[in-house]
Design a protein around this motif. Sequence first.
Motif, PDB file in Angstrom:
ATOM      1  N   TYR A 173       0.863  -1.092   0.055  1.00  0.00           N
ATOM      2  CA  TYR A 173       0.052   0.037   0.164  1.00  0.00           C
ATOM      3  C   TYR A 173       1.056   1.470  -0.017  1.00  0.00           C
ATOM      4  CZ  TYR A 173      -3.433   3.493   1.966  1.00  0.00           C
ATOM      5  OH  TYR A 173      -4.265   4.284   2.184  1.00  0.00           O
ATOM      6  N   HIS A 174       2.091   1.169   0.569  1.00  0.00           N
ATOM      7  CA  HIS A 174       2.729   2.315   0.730  1.00  0.00           C
ATOM      8  C   HIS A 174       3.583   2.553  -0.411  1.00  0.00           C
ATOM      9  CE1 HIS A 174       7.115   3.983   1.669  1.00  0.00           C
ATOM     10  NE2 HIS A 174       6.514   4.763   2.466  1.00  0.00           N
ATOM     11  N   PHE A 175       4.202   1.456  -0.902  1.00  0.00           N
ATOM     12  CA  PHE A 175       4.709   1.351  -2.390  1.00  0.00           C
ATOM     13  C   PHE A 175       3.812   2.099  -3.290  1.00  0.00           C
ATOM     14  CE2 PHE A 175       6.232  -0.571  -6.259  1.00  0.00           C
ATOM     15  CZ  PHE A 175       7.458  -0.277  -6.152  1.00  0.00           C
ATOM     16  N   VAL A 176       2.539   1.707  -3.507  1.00  0.00           N
ATOM     17  CA  VAL A 176       1.638   2.266  -4.339  1.00  0.00           C
ATOM     18  C   VAL A 176       1.201   3.679  -4.267  1.00  0.00           C
ATOM     19  CG1 VAL A 176      -0.685   1.898  -5.549  1.00  0.00           C
ATOM     20  CG2 VAL A 176       0.815  -0.118  -4.814  1.00  0.00           C
ATOM     21  N   ILE A 177       0.930   4.009  -2.951  1.00  0.00           N
ATOM     22  CA  ILE A 177       0.436   5.220  -2.868  1.00  0.00           C
ATOM     23  C   ILE A 177       1.562   6.450  -3.018  1.00  0.00           C
ATOM     24  CG2 ILE A 177       0.750   5.537  -0.160  1.00  0.00           C
ATOM     25  CD1 ILE A 177      -1.874   6.781  -0.235  1.00  0.00           C
ATOM     26  N   TRP A 178       2.803   5.987  -2.688  1.00  0.00           N
ATOM     27  CA  TRP A 178       3.818   6.980  -2.718  1.00  0.00           C
ATOM     28  C   TRP A 178       4.138   7.067  -4.350  1.00  0.00           C
ATOM     29  CZ3 TRP A 178       5.081  10.974  -0.689  1.00  0.00           C
ATOM     30  CH2 TRP A 178       4.848  11.430   0.765  1.00  0.00           C
TER      31      TRP A 178
END
Lengths: 347, 127
Positions: free
Chosen positions: B8-13
Amino acid sequence: MAASYQPVLWNQQKKIYDTVIVVLVFVYLAVFISVTATFNAEVTGETLIIRSTGTLAILMLHIILMIGPLARLNKLFLPLLYNRRHLGVMMFFIAATHGIFSIMQFHALGNINPVLSLFVSNRHYESLSKFPFEVFGFIALIILFLMAATSHDFWLKNLSPYVWKRLHMLVYVAYFLIILHVMLGVIQYEASPVLTILLGSGMTVIIALHIIAGRREHKADVVPESDTFEAYKKACSVSVIPNNRAKVVTFGEERIAIFKYDNKISAISNVCKHQNGPLGEGKIVDGCVTCPWHGYQYLPNNGCSPPPFQEKVATYDVKIVDGDVWVNPVPYPEGTERPPAMISIVQ
Amino acid sequence: MIKPLRKYHFVIWHILAVLLPLFFIAAILFRPVTPSGKAIGSNEISARIESNTDSTSLVILKFGKFIRTPSCVVILSSPSTEWVLGTLDRQGIYTFLTPKFEPPATLKLWDAIHHTSIDSVALTQNH
């Protein structure tokens, strides 16, 4: 730890951390207000509060958002992570002061509800330069409020770390909204480029840090090709694991931390039960695996927190063959005692 | 973090890495052009009748004060009549085309929400 929802007690480090934050906040506000009042005699008290708290809140938000990836990239920054929640709550109160004074100054003097006025007094929703930027700030403030209100370990425990962490990841959405709030607000009227340059630089650093840290984590999540024997997978050589430290490996859905201590090898889940911190990046202190984020502890042979605490993590079977550590990636139920592999006997 | 949250962190950033600079640049490009010229003096307020024809008058109001009320309505007051000319948003030079009137006259600034007088200025004749 979580016997009474107070895992991080008021120790000396925490007191120093909080004192430093409070002092810096007051110094910033005093300097900003003094300098602005000196060079702009016409500015009112309300405007000074709005500007000083607004700039301070966004500065603090940038610092908060840098701490996470910096701690992932370099362990020297881990002490900053230890008490990040207090920094976040303080940032919320400063942002709320900015919001309340802004609503009072710009929306409370009319004949409609101030909050409603915030949404309807400027209806240029179709225009970028005239967009009612206060709306972005208001929504961001709601998110920050939710985060501040649920920051206590009581909520972490009751919501579960997964839900709590997901809720607190909304800070990224709040950051996006706040950048829009500033860019479509004060930057539209600010003649000096200083604020734009500062904001652009901060934004670039934040994006770069999160992308670098995210890609590094993504790379570590790729399951490597590994020798397999029966149910076991070859993890690493015993010699590459420092004493009282761990080697983190990925064989399935989640990472496994393989610890070396007292000439023994044990494997437990890499995920701390508190805030899902990386146990494998911690070390063994007083015989317990200690999470680098907030100091939660687990016994390496059974994954249980020492009494009276109740947290448990999954354990794994390990064995040593010809100086190599082999792990069975099928986890045992949390808190299951598993015999460590003895280094001295095998080697 | 656990794997789903790392993802989730990877995608959102990666999304934010595109959106943030995009909006940042757009907000700079679409900034309104600030008219240049001599600024109105701080707290300056003056009004004059620029021209008078047979049927209309042109009134110029220079307003350099900060407006601290939710509404600021401009009312032309002469011995024979009163007209509402318009509203003020901020400091600036305002032009109002009014029906013909005879001096002496005054421009009254009125907070129509709180029903209070903000200021008034006597109209001078441009010679």
